[in-house]
Design a protein around this motif. Structure first.
Motif, PDB file in Angstrom:
ATOM      1  N   HIS A  64     -11.116  87.655  96.934  1.00 24.47           N
ATOM      2  CA  HIS A  64     -10.995  87.364  98.357  1.00 24.47           C
ATOM      3  C   HIS A  64     -12.134  86.507  98.894  1.00 24.47           C
ATOM      4  O   HIS A  64     -12.217  86.272 100.095  1.00 24.47           O
ATOM      5  CB  HIS A  64     -10.924  88.667  99.152  1.00 24.47           C
ATOM      6  N   PHE A  65     -13.012  86.052  98.013  1.00 26.70           N
ATOM      7  CA  PHE A  65     -14.148  85.238  98.441  1.00 26.70           C
ATOM      8  C   PHE A  65     -13.674  83.834  98.795  1.00 26.70           C
ATOM      9  O   PHE A  65     -12.903  83.221  98.060  1.00 26.70           O
ATOM     10  CB  PHE A  65     -15.197  85.167  97.327  1.00 26.70           C
ATOM     11  N   GLN A  66     -14.141  83.327  99.927  1.00 19.08           N
ATOM     12  CA  GLN A  66     -13.840  81.959 100.322  1.00 19.08           C
ATOM     13  C   GLN A  66     -15.160  81.252 100.607  1.00 19.08           C
ATOM     14  O   GLN A  66     -15.947  81.703 101.436  1.00 19.08           O
ATOM     15  CB  GLN A  66     -12.970  81.927 101.581  1.00 19.08           C
ATOM     16  N   ALA A  67     -15.375  80.179  99.892  1.00 18.10           N
ATOM     17  CA  ALA A  67     -16.608  79.428 100.088  1.00 18.10           C
ATOM     18  C   ALA A  67     -16.566  78.715 101.438  1.00 18.10           C
ATOM     19  O   ALA A  67     -15.549  78.153 101.827  1.00 18.10           O
ATOM     20  CB  ALA A  67     -16.775  78.412  98.967  1.00 18.10           C
ATOM     21  N   ASN A  68     -17.676  78.755 102.133  1.00 21.50           N
ATOM     22  CA  ASN A  68     -17.812  78.030 103.383  1.00 21.50           C
ATOM     23  C   ASN A  68     -19.243  77.519 103.478  1.00 21.50           C
ATOM     24  O   ASN A  68     -20.030  77.660 102.552  1.00 21.50           O
ATOM     25  CB  ASN A  68     -17.421  78.902 104.581  1.00 21.50           C
ATOM     26  N   LYS A  69     -19.584  76.946 104.608  1.00 25.08           N
ATOM     27  CA  LYS A  69     -20.908  76.342 104.765  1.00 25.08           C
ATOM     28  C   LYS A  69     -22.014  77.399 104.657  1.00 25.08           C
ATOM     29  O   LYS A  69     -23.034  77.164 104.015  1.00 25.08           O
ATOM     30  CB  LYS A  69     -20.982  75.645 106.126  1.00 25.08           C
ATOM     31  N   ARG A  70     -21.781  78.551 105.243  1.00 25.90           N
ATOM     32  CA  ARG A  70     -22.808  79.602 105.232  1.00 25.90           C
ATOM     33  C   ARG A  70     -23.070  80.103 103.807  1.00 25.90           C
ATOM     34  O   ARG A  70     -24.227  80.273 103.409  1.00 25.90           O
ATOM     35  CB  ARG A  70     -22.344  80.755 106.114  1.00 25.90           C
ATOM     36  N   THR A  71     -22.023  80.366 103.042  1.00 22.10           N
ATOM     37  CA  THR A  71     -22.233  80.868 101.685  1.00 22.10           C
ATOM     38  C   THR A  71     -22.837  79.799 100.782  1.00 22.10           C
ATOM     39  O   THR A  71     -23.637  80.106  99.896  1.00 22.10           O
ATOM     40  CB  THR A  71     -20.920  81.380 101.078  1.00 22.10           C
ATOM     41  N   ALA A  72     -22.461  78.534 101.007  1.00 16.55           N
ATOM     42  CA  ALA A  72     -23.043  77.455 100.208  1.00 16.55           C
ATOM     43  C   ALA A  72     -24.529  77.303 100.505  1.00 16.55           C
ATOM     44  O   ALA A  72     -25.343  77.150  99.583  1.00 16.55           O
ATOM     45  CB  ALA A  72     -22.307  76.146 100.486  1.00 16.55           C
ATOM     46  N   LEU A  73     -24.905  77.362 101.773  1.00 20.80           N
ATOM     47  CA  LEU A  73     -26.321  77.273 102.133  1.00 20.80           C
ATOM     48  C   LEU A  73     -27.105  78.477 101.617  1.00 20.80           C
ATOM     49  O   LEU A  73     -28.235  78.333 101.163  1.00 20.80           O
ATOM     50  CB  LEU A  73     -26.480  77.148 103.651  1.00 20.80           C
ATOM     51  N   PHE A  74     -26.498  79.651 101.680  1.00 21.02           N
ATOM     52  CA  PHE A  74     -27.170  80.839 101.151  1.00 21.02           C
ATOM     53  C   PHE A  74     -27.427  80.689  99.651  1.00 21.02           C
ATOM     54  O   PHE A  74     -28.520  80.979  99.170  1.00 21.02           O
ATOM     55  CB  PHE A  74     -26.325  82.087 101.409  1.00 21.02           C
TER      56      PHE A  74
END
Length: 116
Positions: A64-74
């Motif tokens: 259920h994980f969806q990559a977005n800007k926040r997870t990429a920056l983290f």
């Protein structure tokens, strides 16, 4: 009875209710756990639906994980940046030590890693 234990009356009652609920759930769990006939079909284990939901959530978390800007920056700032920063510090330290050795500022007996 204002400010008992430094908290308000409502918070104190809430904490008491939570403690009572915890005690009741613990009593029920121990009752089911120690009943020799209740859980014979499940090899003696008490089925806890909340625990099963938690374990199922942890197993399917990646689905259920969806990559977005926040997870990429983290990921970038918690993995890539520390690696390059640590590499830069090591390179500077080694270059500085090499310069000291080659210029004669650091004597052979003061070196940390020497052959004899």
């Amino acid at each position: 009875m204002a400010e008992k234990y430094g908290i308000s009356e409502n918070q104190y009652k809430l904490i008491q209710m939570q403690a009572e609920r915890r005690a009741e759930l613990r009593k029920e769990f121990l009752k089911q756990r120690t009943n020799p006939w209740k859980n014979a079909s499940e090899a003696g284990y008490v089925f806890d639906s909340a625990h099963q939901r938690f374990i199922s959530m942890k197993v399917t978390q990646l689905d259920h994980f969806q990559a977005n800007k926040r997870t990429a920056l983290f990921g970038f700032f918690s993995i890539v940046v520390p690696m390059f920063a640590y590499g830069y510090l090591i390179k500077n330290h080694r270059d500085n030590r090499e310069r000291q050795i080659r210029s004669g500022e650091l004597r052979y007996r003061d070196r940390e890693f020497k052959l004899c």
